[in-house]
Scaffold this motif. Structure first.
Motif, short mmCIF file in Angstrom:
data_model
loop_
_atom_site.label_atom_id
_atom_site.label_comp_id
_atom_site.label_asym_id
_atom_site.label_seq_id
_atom_site.Cartn_x
_atom_site.Cartn_y
_atom_site.Cartn_z
N ASN A 199 111.43 50.85 74.13
CA ASN A 199 112.21 52.09 74.17
C ASN A 199 112.78 52.50 72.81
N LYS A 200 112.34 51.81 71.74
CA LYS A 200 112.79 52.13 70.38
C LYS A 200 114.31 52.13 70.26
N ILE A 201 114.94 51.11 70.80
CA ILE A 201 116.40 50.98 70.73
C ILE A 201 116.75 49.94 69.67
N ALA A 202 117.74 50.25 68.83
CA ALA A 202 118.19 49.30 67.79
C ALA A 202 119.69 49.07 67.94
N PRO A 203 120.09 48.02 68.64
CA PRO A 203 121.52 47.79 68.84
C PRO A 203 122.23 47.17 67.63
N ASP A 204 121.44 46.69 66.66
CA ASP A 204 122.06 46.05 65.49
C ASP A 204 121.15 46.19 64.27
N ASP A 205 121.68 45.76 63.14
CA ASP A 205 120.94 45.90 61.87
C ASP A 205 119.66 45.07 61.87
N PHE A 206 119.69 43.91 62.51
CA PHE A 206 118.52 43.03 62.53
C PHE A 206 117.33 43.76 63.17
N ILE A 207 117.56 44.36 64.33
CA ILE A 207 116.48 45.08 65.03
C ILE A 207 116.09 46.35 64.26
N GLN A 208 117.08 47.02 63.70
CA GLN A 208 116.78 48.25 62.95
C GLN A 208 115.86 47.96 61.77
#
Length: 313
Positions: free
Chosen positions: A215-224
């Motif tokens: 779903n292209k969700i980035a809850p934090d900097d690591f995932i982003q």
């Protein structure tokens, strides 16, 4: 006579598949959970074939006496009980203590048990490279990696990866310091584990990561950062991990071995595409190699496309 396997963490994402495999193969299966009152975390195991041979016990790895009691009549013990979490407030309390102290306690308990024939650790690719999915130091994204490589760690890596790396060192030291063990110890080190969960739980990190990428969700900097750099991920199917664990647990002559469990590598946007039933833009790469697991354990790793299609059904 039916053999008994004890699976620490046998109700988790990977652990549930391992539990299912041993039940299907006719074992008496004991599974440890941390809280008996949270039945939503293990109830799905009773829907499995041969679940009349299943026994659930509750304790924490930090508590040595119930751990010793759990494994005293086991022929095989599998340690799949380290917490996998990326969102960490207190690394020491949430990751380092349960992972490392839990491993030390586990090793103390097995060294006093009389029945054990085999011990298998579910380690992690982080035990080989704490920078995963980034390359190990001095390597590029396309450089291959197998069990002949030097293990790589960095203090800049995620605390989860560092904890898994240190836990693996603890195991290696134990093996080196105890050359006359009456049982074999080996490890399997999966890359990014994907596939469909056997439970309806929403709190599995592995399952959550698939949901985020889909779903292209980035809850934090690591995932982003993964999205921003379209980072390549080596992926392995959760069922292949369970099958490899079963083979490692039931084959003799694997003492001290540590197998990378891995299929193909795709960039994160192509993983997103496949999770949404679309074609990847690039062909799969082989970065982390699985030749040793294929040879010794007889595993044919399924294509990543098949794994991701199964998750999204």
């Amino acid at each position: 006579m039916m053999k008994t396997v004890g699976i620490i963490g046998g109700s988790g994402f990977i652990g549930s598949y391992i539990t299912r495999k041993f039940l299907e193969e006719g074992y008496e299966v004991k599974v440890s959970v941390t809280n008996i009152h949270k039945s939503e975390k293990y109830q799905h195991l009773f829907d499995l074939q041969n679940s009349e041979n299943l026994n659930i016990r509750a304790f924490k790895l930090e508590d040595l006496d119930p751990l010793k009691d759990f494994i005293k009549d086991c022929d095989i013990v599998i340690h799949s009980g380290t917490p996998f979490q990326l969102d960490v407030k207190d690394p020491q309390a949430e990751l380092f203590d349960p992972t490392i102290k839990g491993t030390q306690n586990f090793l103390e308990a097995i060294s006093e048990a009389s029945n054990i024939e085999k011990v298998v650790f579910i380690a992690s690719v982080a035990a080989w490279n704490t920078n995963f999915p980034m390359p190990a130091g001095g390597k590029s994204f396309t450089d291959t990696f197998d069990e002949k490589e030097d293990r790589y760690t960095s203090e800049d890596s995620h605390p989860y990866s560092q904890a898994k790396f240190i836990a693996n060192q603890v195991v290696e030291e134990f093996i080196a310091n105890n050359p006359e063990l009456p049982f074999e110890i080996c490890s399997v080190s999966p890359v990014m584990v994907m596939g469909k969960s056997l439970s309806n739980r929403e709190d599995s990190t592995s399952n959550g990561l698939q949901f985020l990428i889909k779903n292209k969700i980035a809850p934090d900097d690591f995932i982003q950062r993964l999205y921003d750099n379209n980072v390549p991920f080596a992926v392995v199917d959760v069922e292949d991990v369970a099958n490899a664990t079963y083979q490692a647990a039931t084959k003799k002559g694997l003492h001290c071995k540590d197998y990378l469990l891995t299929s193909e590598t795709y960039k994160v946007w192509d993983i997103h595409q496949m999770l949404n039933h679309k074609e990847p833009k690039e062909k799969a790469q082989i970065v982390y190699k699985n030749d040793l697991a294929k040879t010794d354990l007889g595993i044919q790793f399924r294509p990543v496309r098949e794994t991701l299609r199964g998750y999204s059904k």
